[in-house]
Design a protein around this motif. Structure first.
Motif, PDB file in Angstrom:
ATOM      1  N   GLU A 158      49.631 107.530 -11.683  1.00 57.59           N
ATOM      2  CA  GLU A 158      49.535 107.389 -10.235  1.00 57.59           C
ATOM      3  C   GLU A 158      50.622 106.462  -9.693  1.00 57.59           C
ATOM      4  N   LYS A 159      50.825 105.350 -10.378  1.00 54.63           N
ATOM      5  CA  LYS A 159      51.830 104.371  -9.963  1.00 54.63           C
ATOM      6  C   LYS A 159      53.237 104.954 -10.042  1.00 54.63           C
ATOM      7  N   ALA A 160      53.515 105.688 -11.126  1.00 59.33           N
ATOM      8  CA  ALA A 160      54.845 106.287 -11.301  1.00 59.33           C
ATOM      9  C   ALA A 160      55.149 107.270 -10.177  1.00 59.33           C
ATOM     10  N   VAL A 161      54.145 108.039  -9.782  1.00 64.23           N
ATOM     11  CA  VAL A 161      54.354 109.027  -8.713  1.00 64.23           C
ATOM     12  C   VAL A 161      54.518 108.312  -7.369  1.00 64.23           C
ATOM     13  N   LYS A 162      53.670 107.322  -7.124  1.00 61.41           N
ATOM     14  CA  LYS A 162      53.714 106.632  -5.827  1.00 61.41           C
ATOM     15  C   LYS A 162      54.992 105.812  -5.622  1.00 61.41           C
ATOM     16  N   THR A 168      61.081 116.341  -4.475  1.00 61.47           N
ATOM     17  CA  THR A 168      60.763 117.691  -4.938  1.00 61.47           C
ATOM     18  C   THR A 168      59.652 117.666  -5.990  1.00 61.47           C
ATOM     19  N   GLU A 169      59.052 118.817  -6.186  1.00 60.69           N
ATOM     20  CA  GLU A 169      58.031 118.932  -7.241  1.00 60.69           C
ATOM     21  C   GLU A 169      58.626 118.578  -8.595  1.00 60.69           C
ATOM     22  N   PHE A 219      54.222 110.725 -20.205  1.00 63.97           N
ATOM     23  CA  PHE A 219      53.208 111.767 -20.287  1.00 63.97           C
ATOM     24  C   PHE A 219      53.862 113.142 -20.174  1.00 63.97           C
ATOM     25  N   GLY A 220      53.109 114.161 -20.521  1.00 58.42           N
ATOM     26  CA  GLY A 220      53.601 115.524 -20.335  1.00 58.42           C
ATOM     27  C   GLY A 220      53.140 116.025 -18.977  1.00 58.42           C
ATOM     28  N   ALA A 221      53.984 116.762 -18.290  1.00 58.00           N
ATOM     29  CA  ALA A 221      53.594 117.278 -16.981  1.00 58.00           C
ATOM     30  C   ALA A 221      54.095 118.700 -16.786  1.00 58.00           C
ATOM     31  N   GLU A 255      59.221 115.001 -13.298  1.00 58.10           N
ATOM     32  CA  GLU A 255      60.059 114.140 -14.156  1.00 58.10           C
ATOM     33  C   GLU A 255      59.575 112.693 -14.149  1.00 58.10           C
ATOM     34  N   ALA A 256      59.110 112.211 -13.010  1.00 57.29           N
ATOM     35  CA  ALA A 256      58.603 110.827 -12.943  1.00 57.29           C
ATOM     36  C   ALA A 256      57.383 110.657 -13.842  1.00 57.29           C
ATOM     37  N   ILE A 257      56.533 111.682 -13.890  1.00 57.63           N
ATOM     38  CA  ILE A 257      55.359 111.621 -14.776  1.00 57.63           C
ATOM     39  C   ILE A 257      55.817 111.613 -16.232  1.00 57.63           C
ATOM     40  N   GLU A 258      56.803 112.442 -16.539  1.00 54.93           N
ATOM     41  CA  GLU A 258      57.312 112.481 -17.919  1.00 54.93           C
ATOM     42  C   GLU A 258      58.002 111.167 -18.289  1.00 54.93           C
TER      43      GLU A 258
END
Ligand code: 9UX
Length: 72
Positions: free
Chosen positions: A22-26, A53-54, A66-68, A59-62
């Motif tokens: 959540e933090k990485a995305v935000k 972009t999606e 983590f895998g996304a 990529e931020a999640i990866e």
């Protein structure tokens, strides 16, 4: 106007993992909301497509370890 993306996220084993995602995305620009569902391995993100972009969300999640995969 915001868009909605749903990702499958692998590798989350505890609630701190979910918080990291959540933090990485935000941290990205153009994120309106990020909701991580640990039990179902999903992340739902509301975002402004003129700013992010999606693929950069994925990529931020990866990059957080983590895998996304974009589901829709
Ligand atoms: Mo705790 Mo989640 O180390 O990896 S953050 S299991």
């Amino acid at each position: 106007v915001s868009s909605k993306a749903l990702f499958s996220v692998t590798g989350m084993t505890c609630s701190a993992c979910a918080a990291s995602v959540e933090k990485a995305v935000k941290r990205l620009p153009g994120i309106r909301q990020a909701l991580v569902d640990l039990l179902n391995n999903r992340a739902q993100v509301l975002f402004y497509p003129s700013f992010v972009t999606e693929e950069s969300i994925r990529e931020a999640i990866e990059d957080a370890g983590f895998g996304a995969t974009l589901l829709r």
